[in-house]
Scaffold this motif. Structure first.
Motif, PDB file in Angstrom:
ATOM      1  N   ALA A 195       0.815  -1.209   0.000  1.00 34.82           N
ATOM      2  CA  ALA A 195       0.000   0.000   0.000  1.00 34.82           C
ATOM      3  C   ALA A 195       0.849   1.259   0.000  1.00 34.82           C
ATOM      4  CB  ALA A 195      -0.922  -0.004   1.210  1.00 34.82           C
ATOM      5  N   ALA A 196       2.037   1.203   0.589  1.00 29.75           N
ATOM      6  CA  ALA A 196       2.861   2.405   0.736  1.00 29.75           C
ATOM      7  C   ALA A 196       3.355   2.932  -0.606  1.00 29.75           C
ATOM      8  CB  ALA A 196       4.032   2.115   1.656  1.00 29.75           C
ATOM      9  N   GLN A 197       3.652   2.031  -1.547  1.00 29.44           N
ATOM     10  CA  GLN A 197       4.261   2.492  -2.798  1.00 29.44           C
ATOM     11  C   GLN A 197       3.356   3.409  -3.615  1.00 29.44           C
ATOM     12  OE1 GLN A 197       6.354  -0.486  -5.082  1.00 29.44           O
ATOM     13  NE2 GLN A 197       6.162   0.683  -6.979  1.00 29.44           N
ATOM     14  N   PRO A 198       2.085   3.058  -3.854  1.00 32.51           N
ATOM     15  CA  PRO A 198       1.242   3.991  -4.609  1.00 32.51           C
ATOM     16  C   PRO A 198       0.996   5.309  -3.877  1.00 32.51           C
ATOM     17  CG  PRO A 198      -0.027   2.069  -3.890  1.00 32.51           C
ATOM     18  CD  PRO A 198       1.408   1.763  -3.645  1.00 32.51           C
ATOM     19  N   VAL A 199       0.951   5.293  -2.542  1.00 36.56           N
ATOM     20  CA  VAL A 199       0.822   6.550  -1.797  1.00 36.56           C
ATOM     21  C   VAL A 199       2.055   7.414  -2.035  1.00 36.56           C
ATOM     22  CG1 VAL A 199       0.634   7.592   0.481  1.00 36.56           C
ATOM     23  CG2 VAL A 199      -0.674   5.537  -0.043  1.00 36.56           C
ATOM     24  N   ARG A 200       3.237   6.794  -1.930  1.00 30.87           N
ATOM     25  CA  ARG A 200       4.491   7.521  -2.170  1.00 30.87           C
ATOM     26  C   ARG A 200       4.546   8.068  -3.592  1.00 30.87           C
ATOM     27  NH1 ARG A 200       9.436   3.894  -3.379  1.00 30.87           N
ATOM     28  NH2 ARG A 200       8.204   3.885  -5.298  1.00 30.87           N
ATOM     29  N   ASP A 201       4.156   7.235  -4.563  1.00 36.07           N
ATOM     30  CA  ASP A 201       4.237   7.661  -5.958  1.00 36.07           C
ATOM     31  C   ASP A 201       3.219   8.759  -6.267  1.00 36.07           C
ATOM     32  OD1 ASP A 201       6.259   5.842  -6.276  1.00 36.07           O
ATOM     33  OD2 ASP A 201       5.031   4.338  -7.311  1.00 36.07           O
ATOM     34  N   GLY A 202       2.050   8.715  -5.618  1.00 36.88           N
ATOM     35  CA  GLY A 202       1.085   9.790  -5.777  1.00 36.88           C
ATOM     36  C   GLY A 202       1.620  11.086  -5.211  1.00 36.88           C
ATOM     37  N   LEU A 203       2.251  11.002  -4.049  1.00 39.32           N
ATOM     38  CA  LEU A 203       2.844  12.180  -3.428  1.00 39.32           C
ATOM     39  C   LEU A 203       3.930  12.763  -4.332  1.00 39.32           C
ATOM     40  CD1 LEU A 203       3.628  12.570   0.317  1.00 39.32           C
ATOM     41  CD2 LEU A 203       5.306  13.317  -1.356  1.00 39.32           C
ATOM     42  N   LEU A 204       4.748  11.900  -4.914  1.00 35.68           N
ATOM     43  CA  LEU A 204       5.807  12.374  -5.808  1.00 35.68           C
ATOM     44  C   LEU A 204       5.232  12.991  -7.078  1.00 35.68           C
ATOM     45  CD1 LEU A 204       8.481   9.535  -5.460  1.00 35.68           C
ATOM     46  CD2 LEU A 204       8.727  11.940  -4.790  1.00 35.68           C
ATOM     47  N   ALA A 205       4.136  12.434  -7.586  1.00 36.53           N
ATOM     48  CA  ALA A 205       3.500  13.008  -8.770  1.00 36.53           C
ATOM     49  C   ALA A 205       3.047  14.436  -8.484  1.00 36.53           C
ATOM     50  CB  ALA A 205       2.313  12.146  -9.202  1.00 36.53           C
ATOM     51  N   ALA A 206       2.467  14.642  -7.299  1.00 37.76           N
ATOM     52  CA  ALA A 206       2.061  15.999  -6.914  1.00 37.76           C
ATOM     53  C   ALA A 206       3.273  16.895  -6.706  1.00 37.76           C
ATOM     54  CB  ALA A 206       1.218  15.935  -5.636  1.00 37.76           C
TER      55      ALA A 206
END
Length: 357
Positions: A1-12
């Motif tokens: 679960a952590a990876q898509p949260v991290r990648d979403g944060l990085l996209a922003a």
């Protein structure tokens, strides 16, 4: 679960037009002790704001700290009692937000009694119980409940919940008295105004046709976001037609650049996730607006996960968007959630500042 949260944060982060802050990721190892160690490491490195942790036990551990030197935006909700002055804000994708919105709509529509149909798994039971508590607070009575343990118990349990067997018993009794064979169509109980089904898409595809089979086709049905996979599948989701449900603007309004970019990333091998990318994006974009949200109860942040407000317990209250299945497709309904638009005050326009994207 952590990876898509991290990648979403990085996209922003990389899509940011203002001056970007320095950012550093610290692994919590998925444990409460790891979360505390990660927080201490962040503080020691000079961080002035912390986003995370993600796991509920990890959030409990950090929230339980008597003194937090640096403010935190946790990405889950804690069961630890709130302590005054704790600078930890809680934000997540709780189904409780959806249950509250569904109860609110049902009350506004004037529905008097409801039936809850759920499975015996932990999430479905927990959501059904929370919904039942809210319904009792608003209506003074608990909902009628149907619980199934496996696919084989679906039909019989729904039949019992709708009290079809009572109608059949009355018909047999009348036939015995008259001594004649009667033409008879069973009738369901008439006191139920709508049905709430906190289940996933696979189960819902069975429940909706069974309601029709047991003479309850006309009953309105409402559900949470678990009913929608996030990807259009009209052939399979035709059985979900007319079900109203709550979900994020992220999956219901996909004509935005960030969704397109994330979807392409997933197609190229990124981790598939329905809403966790949106959680990461909203966490990054909402963090600098938290003081505005804290200073006014009218301030709202229009995010990809819903319309967000901060309550007095430092919990982000999320208002998802309404949708309905039509011809097998999830169609958004009219809503005040509008990702990418400026937030405004409903009651005191211009009187207070509101959080902006």
């Amino acid at each position: 679960a952590a990876q898509p949260v991290r990648d979403g944060l990085l996209a922003a982060y990389y899509g940011e037009t203002r001056r970007r802050p320095d950012i550093n990721f610290i692994d919590t190892a998925g444990t409460p002790a790891g979360a505390l160690a990660a927080y201490d490491k962040a503080v020691a490195s000079g961080a002035d704001f912390v986003v995370g942790p993600l796991g509920r036990d990890e959030v409990d551990a950090v929230y339980g700290r008597q003194q937090l030197q640096v403010p935190v935006l946790a990405l889950n909700y804690s069961d630890v009692p709130n302590s005054e002055g704790n600078p930890l804000v809680q934000f997540g994708l709780s189904s409780n937000d959806e249950a509250e919105l569904i109860v609110q709509r049902a009350v506004q529509l004037g529905y008097k009694r409801c039936m809850v149909i759920h499975s015996n798994d932990a999430w479905s039971t927990r959501t059904a119980n929370y919904f039942g508590e809210l319904w009792a607070e608003n209506k003074g009575e608990t909902p009628a409940t149907v619980v199934f343990t496996d696919d084989r118990s679906f039909s019989n349990n729904i039949k019992k919940g709708l009290q079809i067997q009572l109608s059949q018993q009355r018909a047999r009794a009348l036939a015995n008295v008259s001594g004649e064979q009667l033409e008879f169509t069973p009738r369901r109980r008439e006191d139920i105004a709508f049905v709430f089904i906190p289940v996933n898409a696979r189960l819902a595809r069975s429940i909706k046709p069974l309601l029709a089979f047991h003479f309850a086709e006309a009953l309105p049905v409402m559900a949470t976001s678990r009913i929608y996979t996030g990807k259009p599948n009209p052939r399979r989701d035709n059985d979900l037609n007319d079900i109203q449900f709550t979900d994020t603007p992220w999956v219901l309004e996909t004509n935005n650049a960030q969704y397109t970019a994330i979807n392409h990333y997933v197609e190229q091998g990124g981790v598939a996730s329905k809403n966790l990318y949106a959680l990461g994006i909203d966490a990054y974009q909402m963090a600098p607006r938290l003081p505005q949200l804290a200073n006014s109860r009218y301030a709202r942040f229009f995010g990809h996960t819903g319309t967000l407000q901060l309550n007095s317990d430092n919990k982000v209250m999320r208002k998802p968007q309404w949708a309905v299945f039509t011809n097998g497709y999830a169609r958004p309904q009219a809503s005040d959630n509008s990702s990418g638009k400026e937030a405004s005050n409903d009651s005191k326009q211009g009187a207070e500042k509101s959080a902006r994207r």
